[in-house]
Design a protein around this motif. Sequence first.
Motif, PDB file in Angstrom:
ATOM      1  N   PRO A   1       1.747  -6.007  16.636  1.00  0.00           N
ATOM      2  CA  PRO A   1       0.388  -6.362  17.075  1.00  0.00           C
ATOM      3  C   PRO A   1      -0.644  -6.102  15.992  1.00  0.00           C
ATOM      4  O   PRO A   1      -0.432  -5.285  15.078  1.00  0.00           O
ATOM      5  N   ALA A   2      -1.778  -6.796  16.094  1.00  0.00           N
ATOM      6  CA  ALA A   2      -2.894  -6.563  15.173  1.00  0.00           C
ATOM      7  C   ALA A   2      -3.514  -5.199  15.474  1.00  0.00           C
ATOM      8  O   ALA A   2      -3.802  -4.874  16.625  1.00  0.00           O
ATOM      9  N   ASP A   3      -3.706  -4.403  14.429  1.00  0.00           N
ATOM     10  CA  ASP A   3      -4.252  -3.063  14.590  1.00  0.00           C
ATOM     11  C   ASP A   3      -4.630  -2.562  13.197  1.00  0.00           C
ATOM     12  O   ASP A   3      -3.912  -2.829  12.228  1.00  0.00           O
ATOM     13  N   PRO A   4      -5.737  -1.838  13.059  1.00  0.00           N
ATOM     14  CA  PRO A   4      -6.118  -1.333  11.729  1.00  0.00           C
ATOM     15  C   PRO A   4      -5.034  -0.478  11.070  1.00  0.00           C
ATOM     16  O   PRO A   4      -4.833  -0.547   9.848  1.00  0.00           O
ATOM     17  N   VAL A   5      -4.328   0.324  11.859  1.00  0.00           N
ATOM     18  CA  VAL A   5      -3.241   1.146  11.309  1.00  0.00           C
ATOM     19  C   VAL A   5      -2.132   0.256  10.765  1.00  0.00           C
ATOM     20  O   VAL A   5      -1.618   0.470   9.662  1.00  0.00           O
ATOM     21  N   ASN A   6      -1.778  -0.763  11.535  1.00  0.00           N
ATOM     22  CA  ASN A   6      -0.740  -1.681  11.089  1.00  0.00           C
ATOM     23  C   ASN A   6      -1.170  -2.449   9.845  1.00  0.00           C
ATOM     24  O   ASN A   6      -0.378  -2.653   8.914  1.00  0.00           O
ATOM     25  N   ASP A   7      -2.424  -2.889   9.821  1.00  0.00           N
ATOM     26  CA  ASP A   7      -2.924  -3.635   8.666  1.00  0.00           C
ATOM     27  C   ASP A   7      -2.819  -2.801   7.391  1.00  0.00           C
ATOM     28  O   ASP A   7      -2.409  -3.307   6.334  1.00  0.00           O
ATOM     29  N   ALA A   8      -3.176  -1.529   7.492  1.00  0.00           N
ATOM     30  CA  ALA A   8      -3.117  -0.651   6.314  1.00  0.00           C
ATOM     31  C   ALA A   8      -1.680  -0.430   5.864  1.00  0.00           C
ATOM     32  O   ALA A   8      -1.381  -0.439   4.660  1.00  0.00           O
ATOM     33  N   GLU A   9      -0.774  -0.236   6.809  1.00  0.00           N
ATOM     34  CA  GLU A   9       0.631   0.012   6.464  1.00  0.00           C
ATOM     35  C   GLU A   9       1.281  -1.237   5.880  1.00  0.00           C
ATOM     36  O   GLU A   9       2.038  -1.163   4.896  1.00  0.00           O
ATOM     37  N   LEU A  10       0.986  -2.388   6.433  1.00  0.00           N
ATOM     38  CA  LEU A  10       1.530  -3.635   5.903  1.00  0.00           C
ATOM     39  C   LEU A  10       0.988  -3.917   4.506  1.00  0.00           C
ATOM     40  O   LEU A  10       1.718  -4.390   3.623  1.00  0.00           O
ATOM     41  N   ALA A  11      -0.293  -3.608   4.299  1.00  0.00           N
ATOM     42  CA  ALA A  11      -0.886  -3.802   2.967  1.00  0.00           C
ATOM     43  C   ALA A  11      -0.228  -2.889   1.944  1.00  0.00           C
ATOM     44  O   ALA A  11       0.011  -3.284   0.789  1.00  0.00           O
ATOM     45  N   ARG A  12       0.074  -1.658   2.359  1.00  0.00           N
ATOM     46  CA  ARG A  12       0.746  -0.713   1.441  1.00  0.00           C
ATOM     47  C   ARG A  12       2.090  -1.261   0.986  1.00  0.00           C
ATOM     48  O   ARG A  12       2.470  -1.134  -0.182  1.00  0.00           O
ATOM     49  N   ALA A  13       2.811  -1.893   1.910  1.00  0.00           N
ATOM     50  CA  ALA A  13       4.111  -2.466   1.587  1.00  0.00           C
ATOM     51  C   ALA A  13       4.004  -3.875   1.030  1.00  0.00           C
ATOM     52  O   ALA A  13       5.025  -4.505   0.754  1.00  0.00           O
ATOM     53  N   GLN A  14       2.775  -4.368   0.878  1.00  0.00           N
ATOM     54  CA  GLN A  14       2.484  -5.704   0.344  1.00  0.00           C
ATOM     55  C   GLN A  14       3.114  -6.813   1.184  1.00  0.00           C
ATOM     56  O   GLN A  14       3.563  -7.830   0.668  1.00  0.00           O
ATOM     57  N   ILE A  15       3.122  -6.594   2.492  1.00  0.00           N
ATOM     58  CA  ILE A  15       3.626  -7.597   3.430  1.00  0.00           C
ATOM     59  C   ILE A  15       2.440  -8.434   3.918  1.00  0.00           C
ATOM     60  O   ILE A  15       1.487  -7.890   4.478  1.00  0.00           O
ATOM     61  N   PRO A  16       2.475  -9.741   3.716  1.00  0.00           N
ATOM     62  CA  PRO A  16       1.319 -10.570   4.089  1.00  0.00           C
ATOM     63  C   PRO A  16       1.228 -10.786   5.598  1.00  0.00           C
ATOM     64  O   PRO A  16       2.200 -10.653   6.339  1.00  0.00           O
ATOM     65  N   ARG A  17       0.055 -11.102   6.046  1.00  0.00           N
ATOM     66  CA  ARG A  17      -0.207 -11.486   7.440  1.00  0.00           C
ATOM     67  C   ARG A  17      -0.835 -12.868   7.424  1.00  0.00           C
ATOM     68  O   ARG A  17      -1.863 -13.046   6.760  1.00  0.00           O
ATOM     69  N   PRO A  18      -0.254 -13.871   8.087  1.00  0.00           N
ATOM     70  CA  PRO A  18       0.953 -13.797   8.901  1.00  0.00           C
ATOM     71  C   PRO A  18       2.222 -13.876   8.044  1.00  0.00           C
ATOM     72  O   PRO A  18       2.199 -14.357   6.906  1.00  0.00           O
ATOM     73  N   SER A  19       3.319 -13.427   8.622  1.00  0.00           N
ATOM     74  CA  SER A  19       4.627 -13.545   7.981  1.00  0.00           C
ATOM     75  C   SER A  19       5.708 -13.234   9.016  1.00  0.00           C
ATOM     76  O   SER A  19       5.416 -12.798  10.128  1.00  0.00           O
ATOM     77  N   PHE A  20       6.934 -13.484   8.635  1.00  0.00           N
ATOM     78  CA  PHE A  20       8.071 -13.096   9.478  1.00  0.00           C
ATOM     79  C   PHE A  20       9.233 -12.682   8.576  1.00  0.00           C
ATOM     80  O   PHE A  20       9.355 -13.134   7.434  1.00  0.00           O
ATOM     81  N   TYR A  21      10.070 -11.819   9.098  1.00  0.00           N
ATOM     82  CA  TYR A  21      11.244 -11.334   8.361  1.00  0.00           C
ATOM     83  C   TYR A  21      12.447 -11.278   9.299  1.00  0.00           C
ATOM     84  O   TYR A  21      12.382 -10.649  10.360  1.00  0.00           O
ATOM     85  N   LEU A  22      13.511 -11.950   8.929  1.00  0.00           N
ATOM     86  CA  LEU A  22      14.789 -11.799   9.615  1.00  0.00           C
ATOM     87  C   LEU A  22      15.596 -10.767   8.837  1.00  0.00           C
ATOM     88  O   LEU A  22      16.013 -11.023   7.706  1.00  0.00           O
ATOM     89  N   VAL A  23      15.797  -9.601   9.444  1.00  0.00           N
ATOM     90  CA  VAL A  23      16.459  -8.480   8.771  1.00  0.00           C
ATOM     91  C   VAL A  23      17.912  -8.415   9.220  1.00  0.00           C
ATOM     92  O   VAL A  23      18.217  -8.407  10.413  1.00  0.00           O
ATOM     93  N   ARG A  24      18.801  -8.380   8.245  1.00  0.00           N
ATOM     94  CA  ARG A  24      20.224  -8.308   8.519  1.00  0.00           C
ATOM     95  C   ARG A  24      20.610  -6.939   9.089  1.00  0.00           C
ATOM     96  O   ARG A  24      19.840  -5.983   8.969  1.00  0.00           O
TER      97      ARG A  24
END
Length: 525
Positions: free
Chosen positions: A469-492
Motif C-alpha cells: 500500500p501507499a504509505d510514507p514509510v513504504n515510500d522511504a523504504e522503497l526509495a532506499r532500495a531504489q525500487i520505482p513506483r509503480p512496479s512489480f516483481y515476480l520473486v522466485r
Amino acid sequence: MDAEVLIVGAGPTGLMLANQLGRRGVRALVIDRHAGPSVQTRALGVQARTLEIYSKLGIADRALELGKRGTGANLWAEGRKMARVPLGEAGKMRTPYPFILILGQDDNERIMGDKLRDWGMSVQWNTELVGLAQETSHVTVTLKQSDGTTRDITAAWVAGCDGARSAVRELNGIGFPGAHYEHVFFVADTDVTGSMVPDEVNIYFWREGFHLFFPMRGKDHWRIVGILPPTLRGDEDVSFEDVIPSVRSEAGAGLSFKACTWFSTYRIAHRSAARFRDRRCFLLGDAAHIHSPVGAQGMNTGLQDAYNLGWKLALIVKGQADVTLLDSYEEERVPVARRLLNTTDRAFRLVVSDSRFAGLLRTQILARIAAFAMGFERIQRVAFEVVSQIGIHYRTSSLSKSIDDFPHSAPHGGDRFPWLRLKLRVNGSVEDLFQILDDTRFNLIVIGQPSPPDGTLDFGEMLRIHVIPADPVNDAELARAQIPRPSFYLVRPDGHIGLCGRRLEVDVLLRYISEHLGLRRVGSA
C-alpha cells in the motif's frame, strides 16, 4: 521407481538439498559412504546469504546459538595491526545477518541432519555408489553396503553431492580440470591467548605466508589456519608443537597456548567440473567446484547450489513445471562457480606466493591499501556484497527478465530481491518482508498499482500475491532500495527476481510463466 531423487553425499550440500526437497513434499533417498557425520572439518565461515536460507529453513536461531558472530576482520603485519575490515556497518541495511558466523562444518551438518527428521527423512550411512546407468526415464544405480554386498535401485534423478572424489561425476565421465596448490596447510583447534582482537577474525601476514585466527565458541577458543613452514612439509608426523615457533614468530611471541584439541595438515586444490549436469544427474558443491579458502566461500557456494536446484527439482517431481526448467541450474550456477574460482585463485596465489615481491606486498602494501579502501562506504558495501554472497545474481539467465525500460539502478531480473521492512496493510505496523515471503512458492509483489483480477493467475498455492500500500514509510523504504513506483516483481522461491517491470500486465506475466518457468496452471494436464 525406488526413489524420485537419490542424493549421494550427506555433507552440507547434500543435507541442504534433502531439506529443500523435504519441505516441499519430496522425500529423497540420501546415502553416504562414511560411517556417520564428520566430527572434524576445515570449513568455518557461514555467510549472510546462507543464514538467510537457514532462516527460511527454520534453523538460523540454532546456528546463531552454536556459532560465533564475527563483525570484522583485522589485518596484522610484522607485529602491528594495520587495518580492520568492518562487516556489520557495511551490511546492516542489506541483510538481517550483517556478519560472518564462525561455525564449523560439522555443526552445520548436525543442524541440517537433525532438521531432516521433520520431513521423515534420514541418511543411509555406509552406503557407497559404485555403479550408474542412465536411461531415458530413470537412472539405475548400484549401491555397496557395509557388509560388501550390492543392490540395484532406480531413481528418477541423481544429485552428486559427494565431494571432490565424486562417484557421480566419475561414473558419468565428467572431467574435473584443475590442480593442487603446492603449499601444505595446517589447521588447529586451540585454547590460546594473545594479541588477537576478541570475537573477530585476525589475519597475520608474514613474508612467507599468513596465519588466520578464527574465534570459536567458548573462552579463548581459536581455530588457526596457516601454511606449514618449508622445513616441515616433508614430515609425515608433524604436530602442532612443531609449528608453534612459526606461529609465534609471525603472530606474536606473547601467544600462550594452553591446549590443542585437533591438528591436521592438508593440501588445497582449485578445480571446476566440465559441466554440472549430465541428463538426469547433477553435480553440486565440491563435486562440481573446489576453491581456495579465501573469503570462506566454498561451503556457502555449495549450499546455494542446493537452494537453486531444490525448488526446481521439486516442481518437476511433483509435475508442476516442465522439465526444461532444470536446464537453468547449470546455466545459473556454472558462471557463479567459475567467477568465484578465478577470483579466489588470483587472491590466494598472491597470499601464498613465495616470491620476495609478494612477501613485501603482503606485509608492506596490502594491509595499507585495505585500510585506505575500507574508509570508503561504497567499497565497504561492495566488499560485503561479494563476501556475504548477497550480491550473487543471475542477470544473464534465461529465467531473468526486466521489461519497460526498467531503471538501471533498480533491482533487476536475476538479482536477489532486497531486504525490506514495509507496511503490508493500510495503517498496519512495519513488517519484515523477508519473513513474509514464502520461499516454497513464487511471490508476486505489486507496488503502486492494483492487484491482478481474481482468477487471472490460477496457479493455486504455487503463487502468492502481495500488494504494497501507499504509505510514507513504504515510500522511504522503497526509495532506499531504489525500487520505482509503480512496479512489480515476480520473486522466485530462492529469493531471486524472475520478472520485473513498471506496469503489471497479466498477459505478459502469464507468457513469462509459461515460456520461461513452464509452470502449469491449476487443473491443467
